[in-house]
Design a protein around this motif. Structure first.
Motif, PDB file in Angstrom:
ATOM      1  N   LEU A  12       0.825  -1.211   0.000  1.00 17.88           N
ATOM      2  CA  LEU A  12       0.000   0.000   0.000  1.00 17.88           C
ATOM      3  C   LEU A  12       0.863   1.267   0.000  1.00 17.88           C
ATOM      4  N   ARG A  19       0.619   6.594  -6.867  1.00 19.55           N
ATOM      5  CA  ARG A  19      -0.666   7.198  -7.250  1.00 19.55           C
ATOM      6  C   ARG A  19      -0.707   8.685  -6.930  1.00 19.55           C
ATOM      7  N   PHE A  40      -1.906  -5.306  -6.953  1.00 18.59           N
ATOM      8  CA  PHE A  40      -2.409  -4.440  -5.883  1.00 18.59           C
ATOM      9  C   PHE A  40      -3.599  -5.103  -5.196  1.00 18.59           C
ATOM     10  N   ALA A  42      -5.803  -5.102  -1.114  1.00 15.21           N
ATOM     11  CA  ALA A  42      -5.966  -4.449   0.178  1.00 15.21           C
ATOM     12  C   ALA A  42      -5.575  -5.437   1.269  1.00 15.21           C
ATOM     13  N   PRO A  44      -5.651  -5.256   4.506  1.00 19.67           N
ATOM     14  CA  PRO A  44      -6.618  -5.474   5.599  1.00 19.67           C
ATOM     15  C   PRO A  44      -7.720  -6.468   5.232  1.00 19.67           C
ATOM     16  N   ALA A  45      -7.956  -6.683   3.940  1.00 19.64           N
ATOM     17  CA  ALA A  45      -9.011  -7.605   3.517  1.00 19.64           C
ATOM     18  C   ALA A  45      -8.633  -9.073   3.731  1.00 19.64           C
ATOM     19  N   ARG A  54     -14.306 -14.387  -0.430  1.00 22.21           N
ATOM     20  CA  ARG A  54     -13.417 -13.959  -1.506  1.00 22.21           C
ATOM     21  C   ARG A  54     -12.195 -14.862  -1.524  1.00 22.21           C
ATOM     22  N   THR A  61      -7.206  -6.395  -6.491  1.00 25.69           N
ATOM     23  CA  THR A  61      -8.125  -5.411  -7.064  1.00 25.69           C
ATOM     24  C   THR A  61      -7.612  -4.888  -8.408  1.00 25.69           C
ATOM     25  N   VAL A 345      -3.513   1.749   8.074  1.00 30.09           N
ATOM     26  CA  VAL A 345      -3.739   2.240   6.717  1.00 30.09           C
ATOM     27  C   VAL A 345      -3.719   3.762   6.626  1.00 30.09           C
TER      28      VAL A 345
ATOM     29  N   LEU B   5     -16.074  -1.333  -3.477  1.00 30.80           N
ATOM     30  CA  LEU B   5     -14.991  -1.751  -2.590  1.00 30.80           C
ATOM     31  C   LEU B   5     -13.965  -0.639  -2.418  1.00 30.80           C
ATOM     32  N   CYS B   6     -13.602  -0.374  -1.178  1.00 28.91           N
ATOM     33  CA  CYS B   6     -12.478   0.525  -0.914  1.00 28.91           C
ATOM     34  C   CYS B   6     -11.211  -0.223  -1.305  1.00 28.91           C
ATOM     35  N   ILE B   7     -10.517   0.248  -2.333  1.00 30.55           N
ATOM     36  CA  ILE B   7      -9.361  -0.512  -2.822  1.00 30.55           C
ATOM     37  C   ILE B   7      -8.212  -0.478  -1.822  1.00 30.55           C
ATOM     38  N   VAL B   8      -8.305   0.412  -0.854  1.00 30.25           N
ATOM     39  CA  VAL B   8      -7.223   0.539   0.109  1.00 30.25           C
ATOM     40  C   VAL B   8      -7.369  -0.443   1.267  1.00 30.25           C
ATOM     41  N   CYS B   9      -8.563  -0.526   1.831  1.00 32.39           N
ATOM     42  CA  CYS B   9      -8.699  -1.351   3.034  1.00 32.39           C
ATOM     43  C   CYS B   9      -9.705  -2.477   2.883  1.00 32.39           C
ATOM     44  N   GLY B  10     -10.446  -2.501   1.798  1.00 29.73           N
ATOM     45  CA  GLY B  10     -11.381  -3.600   1.609  1.00 29.73           C
ATOM     46  C   GLY B  10     -12.778  -3.355   2.144  1.00 29.73           C
ATOM     47  N   ASP B  48     -11.550   6.582  -4.323  1.00 31.42           N
ATOM     48  CA  ASP B  48     -10.716   5.395  -4.217  1.00 31.42           C
ATOM     49  C   ASP B  48     -11.526   4.114  -4.035  1.00 31.42           C
TER      50      ASP B  48
END
Lengths: 434, 54
Positions: A12, A19, A40, A42, A44-45, A54, A61, A345, B5-10, B48
């Motif tokens: 990240l 970005r 790329f 996430a 935390p997911a 998932r 993503t 994050v 979906l938040c691509i940063v944290c899911g 995002d």
């Protein structure tokens, strides 16, 4: 042509720096070097992917190639940087030498590993990357675990009758944020979960004692078994005999190898998978070898610069100090004392924005706002804004599911919310003295 | 109804569920979520987020 900005690490921190930089500067060449694929995702997911059903592939993503094309960067995937020479502004990698105008260390953190006894100690895994998670997911959902060896039983097995057997048992070392999130995700998905931690409850470092107790109860309600005040002593392979019904009324016995985990409190837990979630340590290997000031992380000043000009760091690798190197002359040493790592994050996003501005030519100091952390334990949703390390004071609760950390002057320095109270995070954040 | 979906944290925004705690009623289309809204889990901007199928 002037050498590029080189970024090491495609997590990240690395990708967000890219970005944000491209929002300000479309032209400066950027080279991104990463030991993994560069896809790329996430991170935390990873700890709530099971409930969201998932798969590891679905967690990506944006594939690496698309990221590189969109943001106009050269990507060197599956490449390791071996050494940095700050004097000549060059680095050596498994794919050759490169010069940089600015270097960004976004090398993240590595799981802390405890030495354990036993012939299966090497089976204990941490999940700190998508690759780690892919391994775990395969082990969890695959038809047979790596250690399963079927002996005897010549007839096809009726797997329907083996449902109890197939409910895999996962042991988690560590009841911190990550350990609790995985425990919740696994238990809610129907797996058996045992958590071992030397402290007195879950997430005691972040939460007020009574909030920790609520979480302990909520996860126990999902079937999570807790062992507090205990540690893992050894992990060994054992063979176990499993009796299964086959077509008709006959039964066969199969022998399979599972992990026998021995705890310091004398308990023995036969498990299929053992995870270690006891914490992360900043990856400072390259920085230290290059002579940069490192403590618990790579020490950076307010502009994210390391002790060496033209080299910056952010994310889990960095330890954020205040002030600027050498201003005043003795400031650097003094600022290190209050420096802290912020492995979440939101600090990464703030740091990447400031660093992008600096790299684009406008030296910019990062300002970290109060950053409440949402903990992904749906059994008991939690939002916590922990007080800065070393803040004197105590947790107080005015109403159910709501705590405030008050200092000696009755100022609010942090808060914790559980359950439906988490809806009030914005209102609570306004009460906190910056 | 779609999910984003938040691509940063899911974090996932579900149009059907909305986000009542942030004043966004159930059934609110993504296009109608205010641009000032930020991810409740990690604070990144609405820009995002990406559409996602779950």
């Amino acid at each position: 042509m002037a050498p590029p900005i080189i970024i090491i690490g495609a997590g990240l921190a690395g990708w967000t720096t890219v970005r944000e930089l491209r929002k300000l500067d479309q032209r400066t060449p950027v080279l991104l070097i990463t030991a993994d694929s560069g896809d790329f995702y996430a991170k935390p997911a990873l700890s709530n992917a099971l409930q969201q059903q998932r798969t590891p592939a679905q967690l990506v993503t944006t594939p690496a190639a698309k990221m590189a094309a969109t943001h106009k960067v050269s990507l060197l995937a599956h490449t390791r940087v071996l050494a940095i020479d700050p004097l000549t502004r060059t680095l050596r990698s498994t794919r050759g030498e490169f010069s940089y105008r600015h270097l960004v260390l976004a090398t993240g953190a590595q799981p802390i590993r405890l030495p354990l006894a036993g012939d299966a100690a090497d089976q204990v895994q941490s999940i700190n990357s998508l690759d780690d998670f892919s391994w775990f997911h395969q082990r969890l959902t695959g038809a047979a675990g790596c250690g399963d060896k079927v002996v005897g039983g010549g007839q096809p097995l009726n797997l329907q009758s083996a449902s109890e057997h197939s409910r895999r048992h996962v042991l988690i070392m560590g009841a911190g944020l990550i350990g609790c999130e995985f425990a919740n995700d696994l238990a809610a998905a129907g797996y058996r979960v045992t958590v071992v931690d030397p402290s007195t409850g879950p997430m005691t470092a972040l939460l007020p004692t009574s909030a920790s107790a609520q979480l302990q109860q909520a996860l126990a309600g999902l079937g999570v078994r807790w062992h507090f005040g205990a540690t893992v002593k050894s992990v060994n392979w054992v063979k176990t005999k499993v009796s299964m019904a086959v077509a008709g009324s006959a039964r066969v016995h199969q022998v399979e190898s599972i992990l026998q985990v021995e705890l310091s409190n004398g308990s023995l837990a036969p498990v299929d998978i053992a995870l270690s979630a006891i914490g992360l340590r900043s990856d400072t290997t390259l920085a230290q070898a290059a002579g940069l000031v490192c403590e618990r992380g790579i020490v950076v000043d307010a502009t994210l610069q390391t002790s060496s000009p033209h080299i910056y760091a952010l994310g889990d690798a960095a330890q954020y100090a205040t002030g600027l190197w050498g201003v005043p002359a003795d400031a650097a040493a003094a600022s290190v004392a209050g420096a802290r790592t912020m492995p979440y994050v939101m600090p990464i996003m703030s740091a990447a924005r400031a660093l992008a501005a600096t790299l684009a030519g406008t030296p910019t100091a990062v300002a970290f706002a109060l950053m409440p952390v949402a903990i992904k334990t749906p059994a008991l949703p939690i939002v916590v804004a922990a007080p800065a390390p070393g803040t004197a004071g105590e947790w107080r609760s005015e109403s159910s599911g709501q705590w405030q950390f008050m200092d000696g002057q009755h100022q609010v320095r942090g808060f914790a919310l559980t359950g439906t109270q988490t809806a009030h995070r914005a209102a609570q954040a306004k009460l906190v003295l910056a | 109804m779609k999910t984003y979906l938040c691509i940063v944290c899911g974090f996932i925004y579900d149009e059907a569920a909305g986000r009542p705690e942030d004043g966004i009623a159930p059934g609110t289309r993504w296009a109608d979520v205010p641009d000032t809204w930020a991810c409740p889990d990690c604070g990144v901007a609405k820009a995002d987020f990406e559409p996602v199928e779950i």
